[in-house]
Design a protein around this motif. Sequence first.
Motif, PDB file in Angstrom:
ATOM      1  N   LEU A   1      -3.029  38.799  67.066  1.00  0.00           N
ATOM      2  CA  LEU A   1      -2.664  37.718  67.974  1.00  0.00           C
ATOM      3  C   LEU A   1      -1.247  37.224  67.717  1.00  0.00           C
ATOM      4  CD1 LEU A   1      -6.003  35.712  67.914  1.00  0.00           C
ATOM      5  CD2 LEU A   1      -5.123  37.047  69.818  1.00  0.00           C
ATOM      6  N   ARG A   2      -0.876  37.126  66.461  1.00  0.00           N
ATOM      7  CA  ARG A   2       0.500  36.726  66.151  1.00  0.00           C
ATOM      8  C   ARG A   2       1.495  37.721  66.730  1.00  0.00           C
ATOM      9  NH1 ARG A   2      -1.512  35.631  60.152  1.00  0.00           N
ATOM     10  NH2 ARG A   2      -1.988  33.381  60.255  1.00  0.00           N
ATOM     11  N   ALA A   3       1.173  38.997  66.636  1.00  0.00           N
ATOM     12  CA  ALA A   3       2.063  40.022  67.182  1.00  0.00           C
ATOM     13  C   ALA A   3       2.150  39.923  68.704  1.00  0.00           C
ATOM     14  CB  ALA A   3       1.576  41.408  66.769  1.00  0.00           C
ATOM     15  N   LEU A   4       1.099  39.409  69.343  1.00  0.00           N
ATOM     16  CA  LEU A   4       1.096  39.244  70.799  1.00  0.00           C
ATOM     17  C   LEU A   4       1.835  37.990  71.253  1.00  0.00           C
ATOM     18  CD1 LEU A   4      -2.626  40.173  71.572  1.00  0.00           C
ATOM     19  CD2 LEU A   4      -0.606  41.526  72.147  1.00  0.00           C
ATOM     20  N   GLY A   5       2.151  37.100  70.305  1.00  0.00           N
ATOM     21  CA  GLY A   5       2.876  35.886  70.664  1.00  0.00           C
ATOM     22  C   GLY A   5       2.205  34.589  70.286  1.00  0.00           C
ATOM     23  N   ALA A   6       1.053  34.660  69.596  1.00  0.00           N
ATOM     24  CA  ALA A   6       0.400  33.432  69.127  1.00  0.00           C
ATOM     25  C   ALA A   6       1.180  32.836  67.961  1.00  0.00           C
ATOM     26  CB  ALA A   6      -1.031  33.726  68.692  1.00  0.00           C
ATOM     27  N   THR A   7       1.060  31.524  67.815  1.00  0.00           N
ATOM     28  CA  THR A   7       1.772  30.789  66.770  1.00  0.00           C
ATOM     29  C   THR A   7       0.768  30.017  65.922  1.00  0.00           C
ATOM     30  OG1 THR A   7       3.678  30.511  68.245  1.00  0.00           O
ATOM     31  CG2 THR A   7       3.553  29.056  66.337  1.00  0.00           C
ATOM     32  N   ASP A   8       0.990  29.981  64.619  1.00  0.00           N
ATOM     33  CA  ASP A   8       0.113  29.213  63.738  1.00  0.00           C
ATOM     34  C   ASP A   8       0.230  27.723  64.033  1.00  0.00           C
ATOM     35  OD1 ASP A   8      -1.136  31.093  61.598  1.00  0.00           O
ATOM     36  OD2 ASP A   8       0.933  31.762  61.782  1.00  0.00           O
ATOM     37  N   LEU A   9      -0.884  27.021  63.879  1.00  0.00           N
ATOM     38  CA  LEU A   9      -0.951  25.597  64.195  1.00  0.00           C
ATOM     39  C   LEU A   9      -1.598  24.846  63.039  1.00  0.00           C
ATOM     40  CD1 LEU A   9      -0.768  23.249  66.309  1.00  0.00           C
ATOM     41  CD2 LEU A   9      -3.095  23.904  67.003  1.00  0.00           C
ATOM     42  N   ASP A  10      -0.947  23.783  62.617  1.00  0.00           N
ATOM     43  CA  ASP A  10      -1.502  22.915  61.580  1.00  0.00           C
ATOM     44  C   ASP A  10      -1.864  21.577  62.222  1.00  0.00           C
ATOM     45  OD1 ASP A  10      -2.196  21.398  59.408  1.00  0.00           O
ATOM     46  OD2 ASP A  10      -0.392  21.836  58.237  1.00  0.00           O
TER      47      ASP A  10
ATOM     48  N   LEU B   1      -4.470  28.396  66.137  1.00  0.00           N
ATOM     49  CA  LEU B   1      -3.301  29.038  66.724  1.00  0.00           C
ATOM     50  C   LEU B   1      -2.980  28.377  68.057  1.00  0.00           C
ATOM     51  CD1 LEU B   1      -4.446  32.748  66.199  1.00  0.00           C
ATOM     52  CD2 LEU B   1      -2.689  31.585  64.851  1.00  0.00           C
ATOM     53  N   THR B   2      -1.822  28.720  68.606  1.00  0.00           N
ATOM     54  CA  THR B   2      -1.498  28.366  69.983  1.00  0.00           C
ATOM     55  C   THR B   2      -1.088  29.623  70.728  1.00  0.00           C
ATOM     56  OG1 THR B   2       0.824  27.854  69.478  1.00  0.00           O
ATOM     57  CG2 THR B   2      -0.734  26.034  69.392  1.00  0.00           C
TER      58      THR B   2
END
Length: 246
Positions: free
Chosen positions: A212-221, A232-233
């Motif tokens: 998912l990160r490779a697809l464009g998702a970003t970690d969310l805290d 994630l976002t």
Amino acid sequence: MALRPVHVIMKALDAAAVGRFWAEALGWSAYRPGATTYVGPHGGLVWPHPVAVGVDVVPVPDPKTPVKNRVHLDLATTSADHQAELVARLQALGATSTDVGQGEVPWTVLADPEGNEFCVLEPREVYRDTGPVAALVVDCADPRLMARFWGEALDWTLREVSDDHAVLRSAQDVGPYLEFLRTPGVKTVPDRVHLDLLPCPGDDKAAEVERLRALGATDLDVGQGDVPWTCLTDPEGHEFCVLAPS
């Protein structure tokens, strides 16, 4: 490798009360497996359900802001009489009419007792077999972008895509649709409603998160601390979580 939506998270000050509302609204049952109230089909708590995408109402300390949610549920009806009866029943349960700029439309826009907007649709052939939830609808700026990301993320099939609207549904053609609707404005507050995803049997959660990160998702805290799920976002900032298989 793919993920599947297993429930819609809905935040609420009074999770038990909001859970009871949605159980009555959908004709399902409210279950209390822990701090949350899970709403799913009758017959006992089955998770993940093979067809339905449940609603998991999570207690939070803050009320909904006046800003319209950018994620909402559309409810299916089978006839004009059913639509009118459902709207009347929901209002008796505590739903209120709300104006989100919809103008003259054949569907009815309501808000649940804590202000979460949803729509009671007029009967549509496309939703004849979805169950009570026709679709989870996500407001966005670019449906094509969202379709690319979510189409790669999920084990669901892209059914329609245009500049204004994108539609996915499970590969088995069961349950609700996931729809992305081109909508003015941008996301300004955290989502009150979001999806939780689960890896398919045999897939690795950590590998799925990396994909998912490779697809464009970003970690969310969000202050979640040490938990077994990953927040994630998506590329437009909508929150979602990837759960660990139980």
